[in-house]
Structure formats: structure tokens, C-alpha cells
Write a protein that holds these residues in place. Structure first.
Motif, PDB file in Angstrom:
ATOM      1  N   GLU A   1     -51.578  38.301 -22.846  1.00 62.64           N
ATOM      2  CA  GLU A   1     -50.630  38.126 -23.957  1.00 62.64           C
ATOM      3  C   GLU A   1     -49.834  39.411 -24.202  1.00 62.64           C
ATOM      4  N   TYR A   2     -50.556  40.539 -24.218  1.00 59.37           N
ATOM      5  CA  TYR A   2     -49.870  41.820 -24.490  1.00 59.37           C
ATOM      6  C   TYR A   2     -48.785  42.065 -23.440  1.00 59.37           C
ATOM      7  N   ALA A   3     -49.104  41.764 -22.171  1.00 65.98           N
ATOM      8  CA  ALA A   3     -48.108  41.976 -21.115  1.00 65.98           C
ATOM      9  C   ALA A   3     -46.901  41.074 -21.365  1.00 65.98           C
TER      10      ALA A   3
ATOM     11  N   ILE B   1     -58.612  50.245 -19.167  1.00 63.88           N
ATOM     12  CA  ILE B   1     -59.422  49.923 -20.359  1.00 63.88           C
ATOM     13  C   ILE B   1     -60.759  49.410 -19.850  1.00 63.88           C
ATOM     14  N   VAL B   2     -61.834  50.099 -20.224  1.00 62.19           N
ATOM     15  CA  VAL B   2     -63.136  49.799 -19.605  1.00 62.19           C
ATOM     16  C   VAL B   2     -64.212  49.511 -20.651  1.00 62.19           C
ATOM     17  N   PRO B   3     -65.291  48.849 -20.216  1.00 64.49           N
ATOM     18  CA  PRO B   3     -66.369  48.462 -21.134  1.00 64.49           C
ATOM     19  C   PRO B   3     -67.464  49.533 -21.210  1.00 64.49           C
ATOM     20  N   TRP B   4     -68.530  49.163 -21.894  1.00 66.91           N
ATOM     21  CA  TRP B   4     -69.591  50.143 -22.144  1.00 66.91           C
ATOM     22  C   TRP B   4     -70.797  49.954 -21.244  1.00 66.91           C
ATOM     23  N   ASN B   5     -70.846  48.899 -20.429  1.00 65.21           N
ATOM     24  CA  ASN B   5     -72.117  48.619 -19.748  1.00 65.21           C
ATOM     25  C   ASN B   5     -72.374  49.523 -18.540  1.00 65.21           C
TER      26      ASN B   5
ATOM     27  N   GLY C   1     -63.747  43.969 -18.868  1.00 66.22           N
ATOM     28  CA  GLY C   1     -64.344  43.636 -20.158  1.00 66.22           C
ATOM     29  C   GLY C   1     -64.553  42.142 -20.266  1.00 66.22           C
ATOM     30  N   SER C   2     -64.571  41.667 -21.490  1.00 68.64           N
ATOM     31  CA  SER C   2     -64.895  40.257 -21.716  1.00 68.64           C
ATOM     32  C   SER C   2     -63.696  39.358 -21.387  1.00 68.64           C
ATOM     33  N   THR C   3     -63.991  38.114 -21.136  1.00 70.60           N
ATOM     34  CA  THR C   3     -62.933  37.135 -20.868  1.00 70.60           C
ATOM     35  C   THR C   3     -62.063  36.960 -22.118  1.00 70.60           C
TER      36      THR C   3
ATOM     37  N   GLU D   1     -72.711  30.271 -21.580  1.00 71.90           N
ATOM     38  CA  GLU D   1     -72.068  31.438 -22.177  1.00 71.90           C
ATOM     39  C   GLU D   1     -72.755  32.729 -21.711  1.00 71.90           C
ATOM     40  N   GLU D   2     -71.962  33.767 -21.634  1.00 74.25           N
ATOM     41  CA  GLU D   2     -72.510  35.055 -21.205  1.00 74.25           C
ATOM     42  C   GLU D   2     -73.299  35.659 -22.366  1.00 74.25           C
ATOM     43  N   ILE D   3     -74.598  35.877 -22.173  1.00 74.68           N
ATOM     44  CA  ILE D   3     -75.441  36.411 -23.251  1.00 74.68           C
ATOM     45  C   ILE D   3     -75.395  37.935 -23.250  1.00 74.68           C
TER      46      ILE D   3
ATOM     47  N   LEU E   1     -56.722  56.506 -19.831  1.00 76.12           N
ATOM     48  CA  LEU E   1     -57.954  55.722 -19.911  1.00 76.12           C
ATOM     49  C   LEU E   1     -58.361  55.537 -21.371  1.00 76.12           C
ATOM     50  N   LYS E   2     -58.710  54.283 -21.711  1.00 74.17           N
ATOM     51  CA  LYS E   2     -59.286  54.003 -23.035  1.00 74.17           C
ATOM     52  C   LYS E   2     -60.706  53.535 -22.781  1.00 74.17           C
ATOM     53  N   PRO E   3     -61.697  54.449 -22.977  1.00 76.23           N
ATOM     54  CA  PRO E   3     -63.090  54.023 -22.781  1.00 76.23           C
ATOM     55  C   PRO E   3     -63.540  53.151 -23.944  1.00 76.23           C
ATOM     56  N   SER E   4     -64.674  52.506 -23.782  1.00 74.97           N
ATOM     57  CA  SER E   4     -65.210  51.695 -24.874  1.00 74.97           C
ATOM     58  C   SER E   4     -65.617  52.593 -26.041  1.00 74.97           C
ATOM     59  N   GLU E   5     -65.371  52.119 -27.240  1.00 79.97           N
ATOM     60  CA  GLU E   5     -65.784  52.871 -28.438  1.00 79.97           C
ATOM     61  C   GLU E   5     -67.308  52.967 -28.503  1.00 79.97           C
ATOM     62  N   LYS E   6     -68.003  52.092 -27.738  1.00 80.70           N
ATOM     63  CA  LYS E   6     -69.469  52.110 -27.786  1.00 80.70           C
ATOM     64  C   LYS E   6     -70.061  53.132 -26.815  1.00 80.70           C
TER      65      LYS E   6
ATOM     66  N   GLU F   1     -60.917  42.176 -14.816  1.00 80.89           N
ATOM     67  CA  GLU F   1     -62.269  42.033 -14.241  1.00 80.89           C
ATOM     68  C   GLU F   1     -63.154  41.625 -15.408  1.00 80.89           C
ATOM     69  N   LEU F   2     -63.583  40.361 -15.438  1.00 80.57           N
ATOM     70  CA  LEU F   2     -64.139  39.811 -16.680  1.00 80.57           C
ATOM     71  C   LEU F   2     -65.609  39.383 -16.545  1.00 80.57           C
ATOM     72  N   GLY F   3     -66.011  38.511 -17.426  1.00 84.93           N
ATOM     73  CA  GLY F   3     -67.421  38.166 -17.556  1.00 84.93           C
ATOM     74  C   GLY F   3     -67.938  37.253 -16.450  1.00 84.93           C
TER      75      GLY F   3
HETATM   76  P1  NAD Z   1     -64.847  43.937 -24.448  1.00 83.75           P
HETATM   77  O1  NAD Z   1     -63.882  42.980 -23.851  1.00 83.75           O
HETATM   78  O2  NAD Z   1     -65.299  43.722 -25.830  1.00 83.75           O
HETATM   79  O3  NAD Z   1     -64.243  45.422 -24.419  1.00 83.75           O
HETATM   80  C1  NAD Z   1     -63.783  45.999 -23.212  1.00 83.75           C
HETATM   81  C2  NAD Z   1     -62.777  47.088 -23.553  1.00 83.75           C
HETATM   82  O4  NAD Z   1     -61.653  46.470 -24.174  1.00 83.75           O
HETATM   83  C3  NAD Z   1     -63.286  48.134 -24.537  1.00 83.75           C
HETATM   84  O5  NAD Z   1     -62.768  49.396 -24.192  1.00 83.75           O
HETATM   85  C4  NAD Z   1     -62.703  47.660 -25.860  1.00 83.75           C
HETATM   86  O6  NAD Z   1     -62.510  48.684 -26.808  1.00 83.75           O
HETATM   87  C5  NAD Z   1     -61.368  47.097 -25.413  1.00 83.75           C
HETATM   88  N1  NAD Z   1     -60.801  46.101 -26.335  1.00 83.75           N
HETATM   89  C6  NAD Z   1     -61.471  45.265 -27.167  1.00 83.75           C
HETATM   90  N2  NAD Z   1     -60.587  44.520 -27.876  1.00 83.75           N
HETATM   91  C7  NAD Z   1     -59.348  44.900 -27.476  1.00 83.75           C
HETATM   92  C8  NAD Z   1     -58.041  44.511 -27.851  1.00 83.75           C
HETATM   93  N3  NAD Z   1     -57.810  43.595 -28.788  1.00 83.75           N
HETATM   94  N4  NAD Z   1     -56.988  45.096 -27.229  1.00 83.75           N
HETATM   95  C9  NAD Z   1     -57.189  46.049 -26.281  1.00 83.75           C
HETATM   96  N5  NAD Z   1     -58.410  46.474 -25.907  1.00 83.75           N
HETATM   97  C10 NAD Z   1     -59.479  45.902 -26.490  1.00 83.75           C
HETATM   98  O7  NAD Z   1     -66.069  44.009 -23.432  1.00 83.75           O
HETATM   99  P2  NAD Z   1     -67.385  44.872 -23.569  1.00 83.75           P
HETATM  100  O8  NAD Z   1     -68.274  44.219 -24.567  1.00 83.75           O
HETATM  101  O9  NAD Z   1     -67.053  46.306 -23.708  1.00 83.75           O
HETATM  102  O10 NAD Z   1     -68.013  44.714 -22.096  1.00 83.75           O
HETATM  103  C11 NAD Z   1     -68.775  43.647 -21.693  1.00 83.75           C
HETATM  104  C12 NAD Z   1     -67.944  42.661 -20.895  1.00 83.75           C
HETATM  105  O11 NAD Z   1     -67.399  43.295 -19.736  1.00 83.75           O
HETATM  106  C13 NAD Z   1     -68.785  41.513 -20.372  1.00 83.75           C
HETATM  107  O12 NAD Z   1     -68.081  40.307 -20.555  1.00 83.75           O
HETATM  108  C14 NAD Z   1     -68.925  41.831 -18.892  1.00 83.75           C
HETATM  109  O13 NAD Z   1     -69.174  40.707 -18.089  1.00 83.75           O
HETATM  110  C15 NAD Z   1     -67.618  42.471 -18.597  1.00 83.75           C
HETATM  111  N6  NAD Z   1     -67.673  43.262 -17.372  1.00 83.75           N
HETATM  112  C16 NAD Z   1     -67.048  42.804 -16.256  1.00 83.75           C
HETATM  113  C17 NAD Z   1     -67.114  43.525 -15.063  1.00 83.75           C
HETATM  114  C18 NAD Z   1     -66.424  43.056 -13.804  1.00 83.75           C
HETATM  115  O14 NAD Z   1     -66.270  43.849 -12.897  1.00 83.75           O
HETATM  116  N7  NAD Z   1     -65.997  41.808 -13.732  1.00 83.75           N
HETATM  117  C19 NAD Z   1     -67.825  44.734 -15.029  1.00 83.75           C
HETATM  118  C20 NAD Z   1     -68.453  45.177 -16.194  1.00 83.75           C
HETATM  119  C21 NAD Z   1     -68.364  44.438 -17.367  1.00 83.75           C
END
Ligand code: NAD
Length: 497
Positions: free
Chosen positions: A253-255, A163-167, A243-245, A399-401, A189-194, A266-268
């Protein structure tokens, strides 16, 4: 035609991305036939309808991945064969460089020059590197008594949910795919909807390269639908999440609520950048801070958004930082000369502008920027923004902006600098600027962060691990260490008569 002279606007106008999901090696609509609009942040235009995957689609994708894993069509191939296919996959990524770069830029707003020079080649290198590595890694024989033989082997986990983010949509996908596929797993793989478009195209390239069907499935959709269904699935063995923390907590929790699948988060971040007064090129440090935060519109997990400068050199540092900002004034992402593009969507624009208001209200001094830009384009742009007079208790320092906003803090002693840097829930990256060898080493050791850079910020290579301390996560992407996440360790005892 070389990438540099392409007419990116003409190519964008003719671009018709395919938003259908990929299961079992085939494109299809979602089970319910639903879609969502994929909006380009460049101008607010809808550029594709994308399949809105839900539980039924995730079930189908996981079943496909499980079948592919269980019959050994990929996991049982000799590592040298997996290598060949992954290297071919990487070559196909490079051959499709312009197409992937355009999709990435249209989808999430980063400058086309960055998509071409960073995202696409780094993704290809990642896939090739794991492919090249996998037939050079040996298992172990334990030093036991002669009456038995103990083999310690690494085996693929099975079905990996990514599950990956959009950045960095393409690169974050590659960081999961490379080690997971090289080790013999199947992936959903579940990419970001964005920003789902490059991941979908990537799966087609993998299949063209010879990856057997079902080994790599892509289900786009919303987090609370497709993402949750994947992370809760009883037949998924591990989740590689970036994705985000906030959402990383949910993964744990899901696990807990399902099958105790392995979760690698891998978080914020809110990375610290410590500039000491013995560093002899303060202007260089300031230019690096600006470049590292404003790169990717400030939407980088490891951006050094807390810049801490010794009080003796702070004024000088701030002058250079301010002078750098105009170079990053947002411009057309499809122009190869652009240094900063659009934020990913309207929501992110509101979030970033909201934090700028918070900073002002908290008493920080706005030195430059602070406004929306290019609103006539219909897209989502913010000026490069610098605050000073920030203290470490302000929300803009904690906070992460995730936008182009730098906070400058001052310190007077080394101990104070270390304490401030470590006083954060995050611990992804940090940097130390000092010519005193002892100090550089001492401070690096004291910083609670997964990566520390000395007298630089953006040195990077696939050969080193990337990940965080504290609430920045637990797993490590990149390097051979990432293979640990996607393999189980088995001991096999054999009696020797
Ligand atoms: P996000 O957590 O909102 O979303 C990440 C992914 O999780 C998306 O695919 C989203 O659809 C999915 N998701 C959202 N809610 C979910 C849920 N309830 N259950 C299951 N999946 C869910 O993060 P974002 O806004 O896409 O990305 C930005 C964040 O990613 C920032 O906090 C950034 O620091 C972090 N990031 C971390 C790294 C790293 O390597 N540590 C790298 C890139 C980005």
C-alpha cells in the motif's frame, strides 16, 4: 578467553548498549530527542534507552543515503574495492562475536549458544559471501545484428530501505545488507523496536571497516512511525521487508501511495512436515520436528509447525515427539547449555498462551506443555507444547503462532497429505520424509513452497535462495538471486557505423 568459558552474566551486568541512531556515519540522538526503553525478555529489565526515530530522522537518513549514492563514493567504487571493504566488515563482525552475541541474546532472548554458533557467524558469512561474489559477476552483450551493440547491465537501485523483524535481528539485517551493499546501493535500515541493538553496533563495524559514511544508516523506532515514514518516502527506490504478512500488505500500500518503489516481502509461514509410513527412522523424523520448531523458541518463519504424519506411524511419532519436549524446557538464555530461551516480550507471551487456549477450545488434545515457565525470572517463557488431534481447519493449524507450539495432524493417503499441506495461505517451506524416490520427488514437486527439504529440515546455506510462495512473500533473500532485488536492468544500444 574462549566464548565457551565466558561469564556471560558478568558481561551482561556490565553491558551498556548505545541506543543512539546512526546517520552519515555518526551516532546521534533522534531529532525530537525521544527514546524508548529496550526491555530484555530474559528478566524484564530495561537494558538501554534507544532513539525513537520518526519522520524527521528518516528524512535525514534518506538524504544522507541519497547524497552518498549520487556522488558515487560507494556505487562508483570498483567491485574489487567494495569486495575488500565487505570482507573486512565480515572479519570485524567475527572479531566482535562475543559482544554481538551477548547483545542479541539480551535483546531478544535466544540462547547465547545459538547467538554464538548461528546468528553471528552466519551474518558474517553472508556479508563476506556477497563481497566475494561481486567482482566475479559479468554483464551481458545481446546477440544483435552487427549494426549495433546492445549492452545489458545491472545497476544499483539507489537508496534501499530495509525493514527487519526481531526474531533473527542480526541475520535478517545481513540478508538485506549483503546484496544491497555489494551491488553499490546506499541503505537506510529500520530494525525492529523489539531488538534494535545489534543493527546499531553493526553499522559502527561497517564504518570501521571502511564503508563510506552515509552508505549505511540505522534509524530505530516504531513501525507506525519510522517504518511507515521509510516505506512512504518518495526518495527510497526499493524496500526490502522481512516481517509479518499483515505488515507486508501495508508495504505494498505504501508503495502504491508514494513512488511505486519496488517492494520485496519476506513474510510469515506455517510450514508443513509430511512423514510417510515408508520412512524407516520415524524417531529421527520426530526429533527433527521437535528441534526445528523449538529452536529459537518457535520464533522462526520457516518452523514446521504443521506436522502431518501417516496414520500407520503417527502414534510412534508422537511418543518420540513428546519425549523430546523436556530437552527444550526453557532455561537461562545466558547459560551456554540452554536449548530454548525467552520469547521476545510480554505481548508475544500473551499471544502464544492465547493460541494454546484456542487450540484447547477447538478440541485439539494437549500432549505436553501449554504453560508459562520461569515466571519468577521476570522474563517471558513458554513450555515446549505439542497438540495432537489437530485438523487443518483449526486456527492453530492455519495461523502463525510464532512460539514453541507443534500441531500434529494425521493423513491416510499421499493425495490427502499434499492437499492438506497446500491448503494454507502460506508457502514458505515444507519437508517430505520418505524413502521412495518417486514419492519424495513427486510430493516435493507438488508442494507450493519456496523451499522443500527431503528427509531433513534444516539444511541451509547462503548459496540458495530463501523466500516464499503465496502470502509468504515475493522476494528471495540469499544466493545470487537476491542481487536482482537491489539492481535495475538497463539496456544500452550503441550504433556501429
Ligand atoms: P512485524 O511485521 O510486526 O514487524 C516487522 C518490521 O516491520 C519491524 O521492524 C516493525 O517495526 C515494522 N513495522 C511494523 N508495522 C509497520 C508499519 N505500519 N509500517 C512500517 N513498518 C512497520 O513482524 P515481527 O513481529 O517483527 O516479525 C515476525 C514476523 O516476521 C513473522 O511473521 C515471521 O514469519 C516473519 N519473518 C519472515 C522471514 C522470512 O524470511 N520470510 C524471516 C523472519 C521473520
Amino acid at each position: 578467553m574462549s566464548s565457551a568459558v565466558r561469564d556471560w552474566h558478568a558481561l551482561a551486568a556490565g553491558c551498556r548498549p548505545d541506543g543512539r541512531l546512526i546517520i552519515d556515519g555518526r551516532r546521534s540522538d533522534s531529532a525530537a530527542g525521544e527514546t524508548f526503553g529496550c526491555v530484555s525478555p530474559i528478566d524484564g529489565r530495561t537494558i538501554a534507552q534507544v532513539a525513537r526515530g520518526k519522520t524527521a530522522d528518516i528524512d535525514a537518513a534518506v538524504a544522507s543515503a541519497r547524497r552518498a549514492f549520487d556522488d558515487g563514493r560507494w556505487a562508483h567504487k570498483p567491485p574489487a574495492v567494495r569486495k575488500k571493504i565487505l570482507v573486512r566488515f565480515a572479519e570485524k563482525i567475527l572479531a566482535a562475536k562475543d559482544e554481538l552475541a551477548l547483545l542479541e541474546t539480551l535483546d531478544m532472548g535466544k540462547p547465547i549458544g545459538d547467538s554464538l554458533s548461528v546468528d553471528v557467524p552466519s551474518s558474517a558469512r553472508c556479508i563476506a559471501w556477497y563481497g566475494e561474489a561481486i567482482d566475479k559477476i559479468y554483464d551481458e552483450v545481446a546477440p544483435t545484428a552487427r549494426s549495433a551493440l546492445a549492452l545489458i547491465t545491472r545497476e544499483p537501485m539507489g537508496v534501499v530501505g530495509a525493514i527487519v523483524p526481531w526474531n533473527y535481528p542480526l541475520l535478517m539485517t545481513a540478508w538485506k545488507l549483503g546484496p544491497a551493499l555489494a551491488a553499490g546501493n546506499s541503505v537506510v535500515l529500520k530494525p525492529s523496536e523489539k531488538a534494535p541493538l545489534t543493527a546499531l553496533r553493526l553499522a559502527e563495524l561497517a564504518i570501521e571497516a571502511g564503508l563510506p559514511e552515509g552508505v549505511f544508516n540505522v534509524v530505530p523506532g516504531y513501525g507506525h512511525e519510522a517504518g511507515e515514514a521509510l516505506a512512504l518516502h518518495m526518495d527510497v527506490d526499493a524496500i526490502g521487508f522481512t516481517g509479518s504478512t499483515r505488515v507486508g500488505r501495508k508495504m505494498l500500500e505504501y508503495a502504491g501511495r508514494s513512488n511505486l518503489k519496488r517492494v520485496y516481502n519476506e513474510l510469515g509461514g506455517k510450514s508443513a512436515f509430511l512423514v510417510f509410513d515408508d520412512y524407516n527412522d520415524i524417531a529421527r523424523a520426530a526429533r527433527t520436528a521437535a528441534g526445528s520448531v523449538f529452536f529459537n523458541q518457535g520464533e522462526s518463519c520457516n518452523a514446521p509447525t504443521r506436522v502431518m504424519v501417516h496414520e500407520a506411524v503417527a502414534d510412534q511419532f508422537i511418543e518420540v515427539l513428546k519425549a523430546q519436549a523436556p530437552k527444550y524446557q526453557p532455561a537461562d538464555p545466558l547459560d551456554p547449555a540452554t536449548a530454548m530461551g525467552a520469547l521476545v516480550d510480554d505481548n508475544q507471551l500473551r499471544t502464544v498462551l492465547g493460541y494454546i487456549d484456542v487450540g484447547r477450545a477447538e478440541g485439539a488434545r494437549l500432549l505436553c506443555g501449554g504453560h508459562q515457565a520461569r515466571s519468577e525470572s521476570g522474563g517471558f517463557y513458554v513450555e515446549p507444547t505439542v497438540f495432537e488431534g489437530v485438523n487443518n481447519h483449526m486456527r492453530i493449524a492455519r495461523e502463525e503462532i510464532f512460539g514453541p507450539v507443534i500441531s500434529v495432524l494425521r493423513f491416510s493417503t499421499e493425495a490427502e497429505a499434499i492437499a492438506m499441506a497446500n491448503d494454507s495461505p502460506y508457502g514458505l517451506q515444507a519437508s517430505v520424509w520418505s524413502h521412495q524416490f518417486d514419492r519424495a520427488h513427486r510430493v516435493s514437486r507438488a508442494l507450493r513452497a519456496g523451499t522443500v527439504q527431503v528427509n531433513q529440515y534444516d539444511e541451509d546455506d547462503i548459496t540458495v535462495p530463501f523466500g516464499g510462495y503465496k502470502q509468504s512473500g515475493n522476494g528471495r533473500d540469499k544466493s545470487l538471486h537476491a542481487l536482482d532485488k537491489y539492481t535495475e536492468l538497463k539496456t544500452t544500444w550503441m550504433r556501429i557505423d
